[in-house]
Design a protein around this motif. Structure first.
Motif, mmCIF file in Angstrom:
data_model
loop_
_atom_site.group_PDB
_atom_site.id
_atom_site.type_symbol
_atom_site.label_atom_id
_atom_site.label_comp_id
_atom_site.label_asym_id
_atom_site.label_seq_id
_atom_site.Cartn_x
_atom_site.Cartn_y
_atom_site.Cartn_z
ATOM 1 N N ILE A 189 26.220 5.287 -14.188
ATOM 2 C CA ILE A 189 25.254 4.201 -13.980
ATOM 3 C C ILE A 189 23.827 4.723 -14.120
ATOM 4 C CG2 ILE A 189 24.354 2.554 -12.284
ATOM 5 C CD1 ILE A 189 27.198 2.309 -11.196
ATOM 6 N N ASP A 190 23.055 4.054 -14.954
ATOM 7 C CA ASP A 190 21.659 4.411 -15.202
ATOM 8 C C ASP A 190 20.779 3.564 -14.278
ATOM 9 O OD1 ASP A 190 19.116 4.901 -16.090
ATOM 10 O OD2 ASP A 190 19.596 4.659 -18.227
ATOM 11 N N ARG A 191 20.398 4.138 -13.112
ATOM 12 C CA ARG A 191 19.614 3.384 -12.128
ATOM 13 C C ARG A 191 18.203 3.078 -12.621
ATOM 14 N NH1 ARG A 191 23.952 6.904 -10.663
ATOM 15 N NH2 ARG A 191 25.025 5.934 -8.874
ATOM 16 N N GLN A 192 17.628 3.975 -13.407
ATOM 17 C CA GLN A 192 16.276 3.722 -13.893
ATOM 18 C C GLN A 192 16.250 2.514 -14.816
ATOM 19 O OE1 GLN A 192 13.461 5.256 -12.756
ATOM 20 N NE2 GLN A 192 12.550 3.535 -13.862
ATOM 21 N N GLU A 193 17.298 2.332 -15.608
ATOM 22 C CA GLU A 193 17.351 1.168 -16.485
ATOM 23 C C GLU A 193 17.453 -0.115 -15.657
ATOM 24 O OE1 GLU A 193 19.581 -0.265 -20.571
ATOM 25 O OE2 GLU A 193 20.816 0.650 -18.998
#
Length: 544
Positions: A319-323
């Protein structure tokens, strides 16, 4: 009794979108509390739900109904947005060295709105119902209230002594938790059906319930003899506002248009992506963070394939939290650093334990035997790698976040389905530990990090978030160590180790630090405060 303004506002709601152009412009003041406070006035607060019951212990205090409870009741202590505890109804307190016995000394002269005293006997009645509930009457205990509570005793009219079966450092901070609201013993003694009538729920707060209509509105009227607010709020005596009307308006655009047009003063849960535009137009916006867990998924290890450590770790690193922040939220949102919000005392930066690493996530799934098919979906022994996400109706952005997570996991080979329900249906169908819920989306507040030991396993009647029971000895050891610590200093290293272990095991998958409560506010409204649970408090507020 209805205020004169509320019916006008309600009648006009259908047309407010067309009236939005009449709202204040960029030159309006910022509602920051500057100027001389004025007495009087009525505030209208538009909200997306009013929950499903008003039984104090059973209601969804943690979300919508907490706005009302926070004005008609008091608490023993006040907790600010940094977790600092200060006196309120409890003027002072002390504990023994083992943190198993506490003495509370109460402010004198405090009364419930029915005229009965808020004394030691009333506090004892509240402590007992918070800790034990009353199953025979269908009344629940308060979530996260210390399971180690043994009993309390009245020493004199203004002193209560409280006993626990084990060290309970979190007791005093938990007295400022949103569930720990002081209710008249007469209300507590009522059958649950009568408690569900909000008019029967008597508190000692700065406002009383003037009228309410199920699923429609609640009107609060200030209490003229109120004079025991926490010193931390910097105001004494009655509230400045005359009334607060909470009106249910389900559609977010109608709520915000009503504030823009001057038909209402506060809109709850506007879209984060619209906040910059509202600020440019001169409106006040607020995104207070509460103390508690970050927004994330509690993974049910009883549900295949999430009983496999490699699959949970692939979920964690996939999971890409920054995105998520850049797509769904704004730069004002913070990335998660742990499973706790970073303003929680004792939270540490464990972001390396769940860093986005799609290469690692793919390798983990390969090692776990999940092979990608021609359609891009991984499968093993004829079963596809599936995950269902249930959007949390208490968080307006939840579905948008889930949709983005589904895209990210889809690139790894997960087949992700999303289910979205209203608040009532969600509560009925989506529960922690359910065999149909592999990932339960968490939006949970707490005051003291030590209390979280009570949710991770089923020890001491814990909530058993990950379906592990007491089957993970390391988790049980760490949770027990945190729960039994006798000082904050002794607890800190254990709490840090617990956070890292839970994240590396993929038991909890953080998304972002949570701002569950988002407010759009008229620039005429000043002096609003926000407590450690991010509720807007209008006791000190005034209209300019």
């Amino acid at each position: 009794m209805k205020t004169s303004r509320a019916p006008r506002m309600i009648a006009c709601l259908a047309a407010v979108a067309a009236l939005a152009a009449c709202g204040p412009g960029a030159g309006a003041n910022a509602g920051d509390g500057s100027g001389t406070p004025r007495q009087g006035g009525d505030v209208t607060f538009l909200i997306d739900s009013l929950g499903d019951t008003w039984i104090p212990n059973n209601s969804a205090i943690s979300s919508f109904q907490g706005h009302i409870w926070g004005h008609v009741t008091d608490k023993l202590v006040y907790v600010d947005e940094n977790g600092e505890v200060s006196p309120w109804i409890a003027e002072n307190w002390e504990q023994n060295p083992a943190a198993t016995e506490f003495t509370l000394r109460l402010r004198k002269g405090v009364t419930f709105s029915d005229g009965t005293p808020l004394d030691a006997a009333a506090v004892l009645a509240n402590l007992d119902i918070w800790a034990k509930g009353d199953p025979a009457r269908g009344i629940n205990p308060i979530g996260l209230f210390p399971k180690t509570y043994d009993h309390a005793e009245v020493v004199d009219a203004a002193t209560v002594r409280v006993f626990f079966t084990a060290p309970t450092l979190g007791f005093i901070p938990t007295l400022g938790y949103h569930g720990s609201i002081l209710i008249s013993p007469k209300t507590i003694a009522l059958p649950a059906q009568q408690q569900a009538d909000l008019a029967n729920d008597i508190g000692s707060g700065p406002f009383v319930v003037a009228s309410w209509k199920e699923g429609d509105s609640v009107v609060l009227r200030k209490r003229p003899d109120y004079d025991w607010a926490p010193a931390a709020l910097g105001h004494r005596g009655p509230a400045r506002l005359d009334t607060i009307t909470y009106k249910l308006v389900a559609e977010p655009s109608v709520r915000t248009a009503a504030v823009q047009s001057g038909q209402a003063d506060v809109a709850y849960n506007p879209s984060p992506q619209e906040l910059a535009s509202f600020k440019e137009q001169g409106f006040t916006t607020a995104t207070p963070r509460y103390l508690g867990f970050v927004n994330g998924y509690a993974v049910n290890t009883k549900v295949a394939p999430f009983d496999d450590l490699k699959v949970r770790q692939a979920l964690q690193h996939g999971i890409d939290r920054q995105e998520i922040i850049s797509t769904v939220y704004t730069d004002g949102w913070l990335p998660a650093q742990s499973l706790f919000q970073s303003n929680v005392p004792g939270a540490t930066d464990r972001s390396a334990d769940f860093a986005h690493d799609p290469g690692r996530a793919n390798r983990l799934l390969d090692e776990a035997g999940w092979a990608k098919g021609a359609d891009g979906v991984r499968a093993k022994n004829g079963q596809q790698l599936k995950l269902t996400l249930y959007a949390n109706p208490y968080l307006a952005t939840s579905k948008a976040v889930d949709e983005l997570v589904a895209q990210q996991l889809g690139e790894l080979g997960f087949k992700v389905d999303i289910q979205a329900f209203d608040v009532v249906t969600y509560g009925e169908r989506v529960k922690v530990g359910s065999p149909s819920v592999a990932a339960y989306e968490v939006t949970r507040s707490f005051i003291d990090a030590g209390t979280v030991a009570g949710v991770l396993t089923d020890a001491n009647k814990g909530e058993n978030w990950f379906g592990l029971g007491q089957g993970d000895p390391k988790l049980v050891e760490l949770a027990a160590g945190v729960a039994r610590a006798q000082s904050v200093e002794a607890r800190a290293p254990l709490l840090d180790e617990l956070q890292g272990y839970v994240l590396r095991q993929g038991y909890f998958v953080p998304l972002t630090q949570i701002v569950q409560r988002v407010y759009l506010q008229s620039p005429k409204l000043h002096g609003v405060t926000y407590n450690g649970i991010a509720y807007a408090n209008y006791y000190t507020a005034w209209l300019g």
